[in-house]
Design an enzyme around this catalytic site. Structure first.
Site, PDB file in Angstrom:
ATOM      1  N   HIS A   1       0.850  -1.204   0.000  1.00  0.00           N
ATOM      2  CA  HIS A   1       0.000   0.000   0.000  1.00  0.00           C
ATOM      3  C   HIS A   1       0.879   1.245   0.000  1.00  0.00           C
ATOM      4  O   HIS A   1       2.097   1.148   0.145  1.00  0.00           O
ATOM      5  CB  HIS A   1      -1.005  -0.007   1.159  1.00  0.00           C
ATOM      6  CG  HIS A   1      -0.415   0.108   2.535  1.00  0.00           C
ATOM      7  ND1 HIS A   1       0.359  -0.875   3.100  1.00  0.00           N
ATOM      8  CD2 HIS A   1      -0.499   1.094   3.468  1.00  0.00           C
ATOM      9  CE1 HIS A   1       0.719  -0.505   4.323  1.00  0.00           C
ATOM     10  NE2 HIS A   1       0.222   0.692   4.571  1.00  0.00           N
TER      11      HIS A   1
ATOM     12  N   HIS B   1       1.364   3.980   1.886  1.00  0.00           N
ATOM     13  CA  HIS B   1       1.901   4.735   3.026  1.00  0.00           C
ATOM     14  C   HIS B   1       3.431   4.858   2.957  1.00  0.00           C
ATOM     15  O   HIS B   1       4.119   3.899   2.602  1.00  0.00           O
ATOM     16  CB  HIS B   1       1.480   4.087   4.347  1.00  0.00           C
ATOM     17  CG  HIS B   1       0.050   4.351   4.718  1.00  0.00           C
ATOM     18  ND1 HIS B   1      -0.646   3.619   5.651  1.00  0.00           N
ATOM     19  CD2 HIS B   1      -0.817   5.292   4.268  1.00  0.00           C
ATOM     20  CE1 HIS B   1      -1.877   4.095   5.766  1.00  0.00           C
ATOM     21  NE2 HIS B   1      -2.010   5.105   4.930  1.00  0.00           N
TER      22      HIS B   1
ATOM     23  N   ASP C   1       5.753   4.776   5.061  1.00  0.00           N
ATOM     24  CA  ASP C   1       6.577   3.816   5.805  1.00  0.00           C
ATOM     25  C   ASP C   1       6.574   2.438   5.132  1.00  0.00           C
ATOM     26  O   ASP C   1       7.092   1.464   5.686  1.00  0.00           O
ATOM     27  CB  ASP C   1       6.138   3.712   7.276  1.00  0.00           C
ATOM     28  CG  ASP C   1       4.744   3.155   7.447  1.00  0.00           C
ATOM     29  OD1 ASP C   1       3.825   3.611   6.733  1.00  0.00           O
ATOM     30  OD2 ASP C   1       4.564   2.251   8.299  1.00  0.00           O
ATOM     31  N   HIS C   2       6.027   2.378   3.898  1.00  0.00           N
ATOM     32  CA  HIS C   2       6.067   1.137   3.109  1.00  0.00           C
ATOM     33  C   HIS C   2       6.689   1.356   1.734  1.00  0.00           C
ATOM     34  O   HIS C   2       7.034   0.403   1.047  1.00  0.00           O
ATOM     35  CB  HIS C   2       4.644   0.557   2.972  1.00  0.00           C
ATOM     36  CG  HIS C   2       4.065   0.199   4.298  1.00  0.00           C
ATOM     37  ND1 HIS C   2       3.939  -1.094   4.722  1.00  0.00           N
ATOM     38  CD2 HIS C   2       3.655   0.971   5.322  1.00  0.00           C
ATOM     39  CE1 HIS C   2       3.453  -1.098   5.962  1.00  0.00           C
ATOM     40  NE2 HIS C   2       3.268   0.146   6.346  1.00  0.00           N
TER      41      HIS C   2
ATOM     42  N   HIS D   1      -7.411  -0.677   5.395  1.00  0.00           N
ATOM     43  CA  HIS D   1      -6.362   0.198   5.954  1.00  0.00           C
ATOM     44  C   HIS D   1      -6.112   1.330   4.958  1.00  0.00           C
ATOM     45  O   HIS D   1      -6.107   2.505   5.321  1.00  0.00           O
ATOM     46  CB  HIS D   1      -5.103  -0.627   6.216  1.00  0.00           C
ATOM     47  CG  HIS D   1      -3.947   0.158   6.737  1.00  0.00           C
ATOM     48  ND1 HIS D   1      -3.905   0.668   8.015  1.00  0.00           N
ATOM     49  CD2 HIS D   1      -2.776   0.524   6.163  1.00  0.00           C
ATOM     50  CE1 HIS D   1      -2.758   1.318   8.189  1.00  0.00           C
ATOM     51  NE2 HIS D   1      -2.051   1.243   7.070  1.00  0.00           N
TER      52      HIS D   1
ATOM     53  N   ASP E   1      -0.064  -3.889   6.245  1.00  0.00           N
ATOM     54  CA  ASP E   1      -0.730  -3.401   7.466  1.00  0.00           C
ATOM     55  C   ASP E   1      -2.176  -3.878   7.543  1.00  0.00           C
ATOM     56  O   ASP E   1      -3.044  -3.168   8.059  1.00  0.00           O
ATOM     57  CB  ASP E   1      -0.711  -1.860   7.501  1.00  0.00           C
ATOM     58  CG  ASP E   1       0.669  -1.297   7.810  1.00  0.00           C
ATOM     59  OD1 ASP E   1       1.602  -2.081   8.061  1.00  0.00           O
ATOM     60  OD2 ASP E   1       0.797  -0.056   7.790  1.00  0.00           O
TER      61      ASP E   1
ATOM     62  N   HIS F   1       4.759  -4.488  10.832  1.00  0.00           N
ATOM     63  CA  HIS F   1       5.089  -3.770  12.072  1.00  0.00           C
ATOM     64  C   HIS F   1       5.208  -4.728  13.253  1.00  0.00           C
ATOM     65  O   HIS F   1       4.531  -5.752  13.297  1.00  0.00           O
ATOM     66  CB  HIS F   1       4.003  -2.744  12.420  1.00  0.00           C
ATOM     67  CG  HIS F   1       3.937  -1.584  11.486  1.00  0.00           C
ATOM     68  ND1 HIS F   1       4.688  -0.435  11.658  1.00  0.00           N
ATOM     69  CD2 HIS F   1       3.217  -1.385  10.357  1.00  0.00           C
ATOM     70  CE1 HIS F   1       4.417   0.415  10.679  1.00  0.00           C
ATOM     71  NE2 HIS F   1       3.534  -0.132   9.869  1.00  0.00           N
TER      72      HIS F   1
HETATM   73 FE    FE Z   1       2.699   0.873   8.149  1.00  0.00          FE
HETATM   74 ZN    ZN Z   2       0.045   1.653   6.572  1.00  0.00          ZN
END
Ligand code: FE
Ligand code: ZN
Length: 240
Positions: free
Chosen positions: A55, A57, A59-60, A113, A132, A170
């Site tokens: 996805h 985001h 942090d990905h 998400h 996530d 995570h």
């Molecule tokens: Fe994440």
């Molecule tokens: Zn995420």
């Protein structure tokens, strides 16, 4: 056959570096950052040929551009999020397949998400990269979707074989478990698991990958009996 290496980055993200020895292909799942991922590959003498994103985001996907620049790798990710991940080369959706060497992954749509979130399931290895969506003893927050969608996602994932290894993005296990104990105070499997998790975390050790079997027994999102119950539990966790 696949070698799967955990790289802990940022405060609690895991990037998974996956090597397929026959073809010598190496793939990074959801690289939040580039440098530690490139360093790990180099240390092992592996050349990153692909990135798979679950996805959009940051942090990905934050490491996409720099890893691509350094290696010329191909980046595969959700077609539905192409505008938010400008580095994508290949767009996929549920039902498509992606290959690492000759190893085939099935793409599963798991929106909630984020609106276009996907997971990658490799039946021959009994491995799934779920981003996530599913966590140890929890699920992702409902930023762009509904509890109904997340409930459906749990049905899709719990249908995978018991011993499927679940690689989430995570280390949220301890805080998820603390809430899970409140949601299901009489769940003995959960109590047992939490004791193990606390021991691992006290030593600074990771608690993932998990398995479908373990999540079926202890995950309050997967175990919610309706979308309404999942919604209630997700909201309670947000405020826990
Ligand atoms: Fe994440
Ligand atoms: Zn995420």
């Amino acid at each position: 056959m696949l070698e799967i290496i955990r790289i802990a980055v940022l405060s609690d993200n895991y990037v998974w570096l996956v090597h397929e020895p026959r073809s010598q292909e190496t793939m990074a799942v959801d690289p939040a950052v580039a440098e530690p991922v490139l360093a790990e590959a180099e240390k092992r003498g592996w050349k990153i040929t692909q990135i798979w994103n679950t996805h959009w985001h940051p942090d990905h996907t934050g490491g996409n551009a720099a890893i691509k620049e350094a290696t010329g790798c191909q980046i595969t990710g959700p077609a539905a999020e192409k505008d938010r991940i400008p580095t994508l080369d290949r767009l996929v959706k549920g039902g498509d397949t992606v290959k690492l060497g000759e190893v085939v992954a099935e793409v599963i749509d798991v929106p909630a998400h984020t609106a276009g979130h996907i997971a990658f399931y490799i039946p021959s290895e009994k491995v799934a990269f779920v981003g996530d969506t599913l966590f140890a003893m929890g699920c992702g927050r409902l930023f762009e979707g509904t509890a109904e969608q997340m409930y459906d996602n749990m049905r899709k994932l719990e249908a995978l074989p018991d011993d499927t290894k679940i690689y989430c993005a995570h280390e949220y296990t301890q805080s998820n478990g603390e809430y899970a104990m409140v949601a299901e105070p009489d769940n003995f499997a959960l109590k047992e698991r939490m004791a193990e998790v606390l021991t691992l975390r006290a030593r600074g050790e990771p608690t993932v990958p998990t398995t479908i079997k373990l999540e079926r027994a202890t995950n309050p999102c997967m175990r919610a009996k309706s979308a309404a119950e999942l919604a209630e539990r997700r909201t309670a966790k947000d405020n826990f």
